[in-house]
Design a protein around this motif. Structure first.
Motif, PDB file in Angstrom:
ATOM      1  N   VAL A   1       0.773  -1.123  -0.051  1.00 48.38           N
ATOM      2  CA  VAL A   1       0.008   0.062  -0.037  1.00 48.38           C
ATOM      3  C   VAL A   1       0.910   1.168  -0.151  1.00 48.38           C
ATOM      4  CG1 VAL A   1      -1.917   1.155   1.285  1.00 48.38           C
ATOM      5  CG2 VAL A   1      -1.877  -1.285   1.478  1.00 48.38           C
ATOM      6  N   ARG A   2       1.058   1.757  -1.187  1.00 50.67           N
ATOM      7  CA  ARG A   2       2.058   2.930  -1.240  1.00 50.67           C
ATOM      8  C   ARG A   2       1.545   3.753  -2.553  1.00 50.67           C
ATOM      9  NH1 ARG A   2       7.802   1.279  -1.814  1.00 50.67           N
ATOM     10  NH2 ARG A   2       7.327  -0.471  -0.292  1.00 50.67           N
TER      11      ARG A   2
ATOM     12  N   ALA B   1      -6.107   3.163  -2.666  1.00 51.13           N
ATOM     13  CA  ALA B   1      -7.640   3.536  -2.411  1.00 51.13           C
ATOM     14  C   ALA B   1      -8.463   2.536  -1.951  1.00 51.13           C
ATOM     15  CB  ALA B   1      -7.903   3.852  -3.998  1.00 51.13           C
ATOM     16  N   ARG B   2      -8.205   1.265  -2.079  1.00 48.31           N
ATOM     17  CA  ARG B   2      -8.801   0.119  -1.627  1.00 48.31           C
ATOM     18  C   ARG B   2      -8.835   0.191  -0.215  1.00 48.31           C
ATOM     19  NH1 ARG B   2      -7.509  -2.705  -6.446  1.00 48.31           N
ATOM     20  NH2 ARG B   2      -5.708  -3.608  -5.641  1.00 48.31           N
ATOM     21  N   ALA B   3      -7.649   0.310   0.197  1.00 48.55           N
ATOM     22  CA  ALA B   3      -7.497   0.490   2.034  1.00 48.55           C
ATOM     23  C   ALA B   3      -8.038   1.643   2.658  1.00 48.55           C
ATOM     24  CB  ALA B   3      -5.848   0.684   2.085  1.00 48.55           C
TER      25      ALA B   3
ATOM     26  N   LEU C   1     -10.862   2.898   1.218  1.00 48.97           N
ATOM     27  CA  LEU C   1     -12.146   2.691   1.198  1.00 48.97           C
ATOM     28  C   LEU C   1     -12.772   1.757   2.158  1.00 48.97           C
ATOM     29  CD1 LEU C   1     -15.008   3.306  -0.657  1.00 48.97           C
ATOM     30  CD2 LEU C   1     -14.261   1.504  -2.180  1.00 48.97           C
ATOM     31  N   GLU C   2     -11.795   0.647   2.489  1.00 49.22           N
ATOM     32  CA  GLU C   2     -12.170  -0.336   3.417  1.00 49.22           C
ATOM     33  C   GLU C   2     -12.482   0.309   4.762  1.00 49.22           C
ATOM     34  OE1 GLU C   2     -13.262  -3.445   3.251  1.00 49.22           O
ATOM     35  OE2 GLU C   2     -13.405  -3.050   1.129  1.00 49.22           O
ATOM     36  N   LEU C   3     -11.420   1.328   5.029  1.00 52.19           N
ATOM     37  CA  LEU C   3     -11.463   1.760   6.326  1.00 52.19           C
ATOM     38  C   LEU C   3     -12.733   2.758   6.489  1.00 52.19           C
ATOM     39  CD1 LEU C   3      -9.906   2.843   8.615  1.00 52.19           C
ATOM     40  CD2 LEU C   3      -9.127   4.935   7.312  1.00 52.19           C
ATOM     41  N   LEU C   4     -13.263   3.348   5.568  1.00 51.76           N
ATOM     42  CA  LEU C   4     -14.607   4.047   5.576  1.00 51.76           C
ATOM     43  C   LEU C   4     -15.689   3.228   5.615  1.00 51.76           C
ATOM     44  CD1 LEU C   4     -14.300   6.879   3.035  1.00 51.76           C
ATOM     45  CD2 LEU C   4     -14.056   6.949   5.485  1.00 51.76           C
TER      46      LEU C   4
END
Length: 296
Positions: free
Chosen positions: A89-90, A278-280, A282-285
């Motif tokens: 994730v970078r 972006a996926r990380a 979005l998953e947090l939200l």
């Protein structure tokens, strides 16, 4: 055809000037002009009409515009896909958000995300929700966290994260503040302070007044809810604000009406591949959205 030349072309087309394009691309204006000159030479045609300080697309430029956008989006998607093969994730994460959400909802998520993924470069832009939606359609950002429209474009994926309960409010000194019961008709003689009519929130309020055949007299307009709160708090008129913003400076008006809520959430273009960053986010939200839904 060099992608850097297409980036310069697209930046000028979207900003309307060579100088603004240079600022967006962090280049000098002569460097941008040189890229356009090379592109026009390659295509053997002029892409822009230059009349004084005004810049507009020629017919050839208009024809190139959608193709240039598609090429750059495909190149960016390929770069993201290759970078994501490692599973790290970078990289860069571009997010557009409204001022209200960016100031009152996102800070803890941005803090936690930046701590969890320090190698991600966050690129945050504050825009009106409607403008952010348009930018997502154009492929300018990875994600947008905004007030969601009642009807969503089929090209857009949306996740509801929060629901704002909206309340009619006024200053404690306002003539309406002492009433024990109010109708929409009681509000009509007094000035309203609202976002402009292009916003989802004001369209919601307008629909409510129209359904009851009442006049909505909006005399002062600003799209920043914090500014509306200030103007209402000093007695310039009544307004409608999220319940989370109401404090001792405001009085909730006992207006009889159906519940007013507006969905807040995250959107992205279905045809734009999301990178790991972006996926990380979005998953947090989404985790918070699921938690909120269980507690409604």
């Amino acid at each position: 055809m060099d992608t850097q030349h297409l980036q310069a072309f697209l930046a000028i087309a979207e900003t309307g000037s060579f100088s603004s394009a240079a600022q967006r691309l962090h280049l000098t204006q002569p460097a941008v002009s040189k890229r356009i000159a090379i592109l026009e030479e390659q295509l053997n045609t002029s892409l822009f009409d230059r009349i004084g300080r005004q810049v507009s697309l020629t017919q050839a430029g208009l024809s190139l515009l959608p193709t240039a956008r598609n090429i750059l989006q495909e190149v960016a998607a390929a770069q993201r896909a290759i970078a994501d093969l490692k599973g790290d994730v970078r990289g860069k994460l571009s997010i557009a958000t409204s001022h209200h959400i960016g100031l009152h909802r996102l800070p803890p998520y941005l803090r936690d995300y930046s701590r969890s993924y320090p190698e991600v470069k966050l690129d945050l832009h504050f825009l009106d929700s409607e403008q952010a939606f348009h930018e997502i359609i154009q492929g300018r950002f990875d994600l947008a966290v905004i007030t969601l429209a009642e009807e969503m474009d089929s090209r857009i994926a949306a996740d509801v994260i929060w629901r704002d309960q909206l309340r009619f409010v006024a200053a404690p000194t306002h003539p309406l503040a002492t009433a024990e019961r109010l109708s929409l008709m009681d509000l009509t003689p007094y000035q309203a302070i609202m976002p402009d009519m292009n916003t989802y929130t004001t369209r919601l309020i307008r629909t409510l007044f129209d359904q009851q055949q009442q006049t909505l007299d909006i005399t002062m307009v600003t799209n920043h809810l914090d500014t509306i709160k200030m103007m209402v708090a000093i007695g310039l008129g009544w307004g409608v604000l999220p319940e989370t913003m109401i404090d001792g400076e405001l009085r909730v008006l006992p207006v009889q009406h159906p519940p007013l809520t507006r969905p807040l959430g995250c959107i992205y273009h279905r045809q734009r591949s999301l990178n790991n960053a972006a996926r990380a986010f979005l998953e947090l939200l989404k985790r918070d959205g699921l938690h909120n839904a269980k507690n409604v």
